[in-house]
Design a protein around this motif. Structure first.
Motif, PDB file in Angstrom:
ATOM      1  N   THR A 193      11.611   2.622  -3.296  1.00  0.00           N
ATOM      2  CA  THR A 193      10.706   3.268  -2.243  1.00  0.00           C
ATOM      3  C   THR A 193       9.222   2.936  -2.680  1.00  0.00           C
ATOM      4  O   THR A 193       8.836   2.213  -3.760  1.00  0.00           O
ATOM      5  N   PRO A 194       8.077   3.391  -1.660  1.00  0.00           N
ATOM      6  CA  PRO A 194       6.879   3.133  -1.732  1.00  0.00           C
ATOM      7  C   PRO A 194       6.440   3.984  -3.158  1.00  0.00           C
ATOM      8  O   PRO A 194       5.403   3.342  -3.737  1.00  0.00           O
ATOM      9  N   GLN A 195       7.079   4.756  -3.681  1.00  0.00           N
ATOM     10  CA  GLN A 195       6.861   5.485  -4.935  1.00  0.00           C
ATOM     11  C   GLN A 195       7.307   4.908  -6.141  1.00  0.00           C
ATOM     12  O   GLN A 195       6.806   5.223  -7.341  1.00  0.00           O
ATOM     13  N   LEU A 253       8.288  -7.497  -2.369  1.00  0.00           N
ATOM     14  CA  LEU A 253       8.147  -6.093  -2.678  1.00  0.00           C
ATOM     15  C   LEU A 253       6.749  -5.572  -1.986  1.00  0.00           C
ATOM     16  O   LEU A 253       6.598  -4.597  -1.658  1.00  0.00           O
ATOM     17  N   GLY A 254       5.633  -6.454  -2.526  1.00  0.00           N
ATOM     18  CA  GLY A 254       4.302  -5.865  -2.033  1.00  0.00           C
ATOM     19  C   GLY A 254       3.138  -6.255  -2.715  1.00  0.00           C
ATOM     20  O   GLY A 254       3.240  -7.495  -3.503  1.00  0.00           O
ATOM     21  N   ILE A 255       2.061  -5.444  -2.743  1.00  0.00           N
ATOM     22  CA  ILE A 255       0.848  -5.834  -3.296  1.00  0.00           C
ATOM     23  C   ILE A 255       0.997  -6.259  -4.937  1.00  0.00           C
ATOM     24  O   ILE A 255       1.524  -5.318  -5.350  1.00  0.00           O
ATOM     25  N   GLU A 292       3.015  -2.817  -5.980  1.00  0.00           N
ATOM     26  CA  GLU A 292       2.939  -1.616  -5.311  1.00  0.00           C
ATOM     27  C   GLU A 292       3.994  -2.092  -4.162  1.00  0.00           C
ATOM     28  O   GLU A 292       3.557  -2.629  -3.141  1.00  0.00           O
ATOM     29  N   PRO A 293       5.255  -1.443  -4.144  1.00  0.00           N
ATOM     30  CA  PRO A 293       6.237  -1.606  -2.980  1.00  0.00           C
ATOM     31  C   PRO A 293       5.242  -1.114  -1.699  1.00  0.00           C
ATOM     32  O   PRO A 293       4.789  -0.234  -1.665  1.00  0.00           O
ATOM     33  N   GLN A 294       5.613  -1.898  -0.542  1.00  0.00           N
ATOM     34  CA  GLN A 294       5.213  -1.690   0.765  1.00  0.00           C
ATOM     35  C   GLN A 294       6.409  -1.713   1.856  1.00  0.00           C
ATOM     36  O   GLN A 294       7.238  -2.726   1.543  1.00  0.00           O
ATOM     37  N   GLN A 295       6.521  -0.688   2.564  1.00  0.00           N
ATOM     38  CA  GLN A 295       7.853  -0.487   3.446  1.00  0.00           C
ATOM     39  C   GLN A 295       7.888  -1.901   4.372  1.00  0.00           C
ATOM     40  O   GLN A 295       8.848  -2.460   4.605  1.00  0.00           O
ATOM     41  N   PRO A 296       6.838  -2.449   4.941  1.00  0.00           N
ATOM     42  CA  PRO A 296       6.901  -3.733   5.700  1.00  0.00           C
ATOM     43  C   PRO A 296       7.657  -4.777   5.186  1.00  0.00           C
ATOM     44  O   PRO A 296       8.457  -5.491   5.696  1.00  0.00           O
ATOM     45  N   ALA A 297       7.072  -5.152   3.849  1.00  0.00           N
ATOM     46  CA  ALA A 297       7.565  -6.068   3.099  1.00  0.00           C
ATOM     47  C   ALA A 297       9.177  -5.827   2.688  1.00  0.00           C
ATOM     48  O   ALA A 297       9.912  -7.027   2.882  1.00  0.00           O
ATOM     49  N   ARG A 298       9.496  -4.663   2.359  1.00  0.00           N
ATOM     50  CA  ARG A 298      10.861  -4.390   2.243  1.00  0.00           C
ATOM     51  C   ARG A 298      11.833  -4.438   3.468  1.00  0.00           C
ATOM     52  O   ARG A 298      13.062  -5.121   3.391  1.00  0.00           O
TER      53      ARG A 298
END
Length: 400
Positions: free
Chosen positions: A149-151, A175-177, A193-199
């Motif tokens: 999740t983003p968290q 995953l993200g940044i 830092e997970p980001q929803q669009p990347a997932r």
């Protein structure tokens, strides 16, 4: 061998399994483990009962630390049978009571899984040691992208030379940044830092590499390779030479030792469809690839095949299977993780001698410069060169 790992206020006794075969210069942890533990303890402590995932902990250093310093529900994933055995013996050596699952993986105080096992959903924290094989990292990040999740906190560690632009690009892609720490003791941390669009872009299953290969008698085979299989993109040149000079007959008991995708055992089945083949490797992904390849190319021979996760032939010999096999086919590795070593080949040769019946043969293909003929002559009393080229040699030793 240095076995005392001191970090913060704790000293752990850690070994590489099996400790009796390891070179004295090797140890069961590195500075990346130390850097990651220090950061987690001081800046990112894991919450009690929160799911913690540990991926690619080579010899259990991280598993032992978090088992003793966290109340989190620790899930520990490795593709290495030797890694799993290292985790078990190191937990026990540090007075942590260990229980095992039915498949003899650690069940407590951490829950150990084969890398093929599905990741638990919505982990609180994911700790990753960057693996030697980048395809494995990509498969893991793709799988994580469907679970986090983003968290979710994601922290990876590796020696500086392994923190490359391509590695960081995979974290960004799936995953993200992604950022990194400063280097310390030649190691570095990676933060993501997970980001929803990347997932949402990466919900497909990680691809299996497939290529065509003809057996030595002309049968066309499709060879499937999961992410952590040696030479997954094409047939390695040592195995190519072995295929050209292999002889197997029906009803022989044959071991493909260090089987990888199983190409030597597959060629044995092409030559002798009624042979009994035991595929042995310490990689779960390698064994699953070999299993897939037998099912796809020789479906009628599946009942004559076994797939055994083991350190060399330790599991077979532990089950009393001495003096039973006609041939052992072996393309031995000369590294373990990032360390160059010949101890694995040496144990493979010893175990093969014990597993072979009298008159049975160990057939080895290897780089000429490794001079395995000296070891084989010492062990078996004799060695014969079956074939060679400028780089590789095929050696045969008979049990007397």
């Amino acid at each position: 061998m240095n076995t005392e790992f001191s970090v913060l206020d704790t000293t752990l006794n850690l070994v590489r399994y099996p400790s009796e075969h390891q070179h004295k210069s090797l140890q069961a942890w590195d500075s990346a483990d130390e850097l990651l533990i220090e950061y987690m303890a001081e800046a990112a402590p894991v919450q009690a009962s929160a799911p913690l995932l540990i991926l690619n902990d080579d010899f259990g250093a991280l598993g032992c630390w978090f088992a003793g310093h966290s109340e989190a529900a620790v899930h520990w994933y490795s593709d290495s049978w030797i890694g799993h055995r290292s985790l078990a013996v190191n937990l026990q050596a540090n007075q942590m009571p260990v229980t095992f699952s039915d498949d003899y993986l650690v069940d407590a105080p951490v829950k150990a899984h084969s890398i093929l096992h599905t990741l638990p959903p919505t982990p609180d924290t994911v700790v990753i040691k960057i693996p030697r094989t980048q395809a494995l990292l990509e498969a893991q990040l793709q799988a994580l992208s469907r679970m986090i999740t983003p968290q979710t906190r994601i922290i990876a560690a590796a020696k500086v030379k392994m923190v490359t632009k391509s590695v960081l690009g995979l974290f960004e892609k799936y995953l993200g940044i992604t950022t990194t720490s400063l280097a310390k003791k030649k190691s570095r941390l990676i933060f993501c830092e997970p980001q929803q669009p990347a997932r949402s872009l990466h919900t497909q299953t990680a691809p299996t590499m497939i290529w065509e290969q003809k057996s030595s008698n002309g049968k066309s085979m499709q060879v499937h390779n999961l992410a952590n299989v040696f030479s997954r993109q094409s047939l390695d040149i040592g195995a190519r030479l072995m295929l050209e000079h292999m002889h197997v007959t029906n009803h022989e008991q044959v071991i493909d030792l260090g089987c990888g995708n199983g190409i030597l055992g597959l060629n044995a089945l092409a030559l002798a469809p009624e042979a009994n083949i035991t595929f042995v490797d310490e990689s779960f992904m390698a064994l699953e690839s070999a299993r897939m390849n037998v099912a796809h190319n020789f479906p009628d021979a599946q009942d004559n095949c076994r797939f055994v996760a083991s350190n060399c032939l330790e599991q077979l010999l532990g089950q009393g299977q001495q003096n039973q096999y006609d041939k052992v086919l072996c393309n031995p590795p000369f590294h373990q993780q990032n360390a160059i070593t010949d101890h694995i080949a040496w144990q493979m040769f010893h175990d093969s001698r014990d597993a072979l019946r009298r008159g049975g043969h160990l057939i080895v293909v290897a780089n000429r410069h490794l001079e395995y003929h000296i070891k084989l002559k010492r062990l078996f009393g004799g060695v014969k060169v079956l074939a060679s080229n400028r780089k590789f040699v095929i050696l045969s030793s008979a049990k007397r």
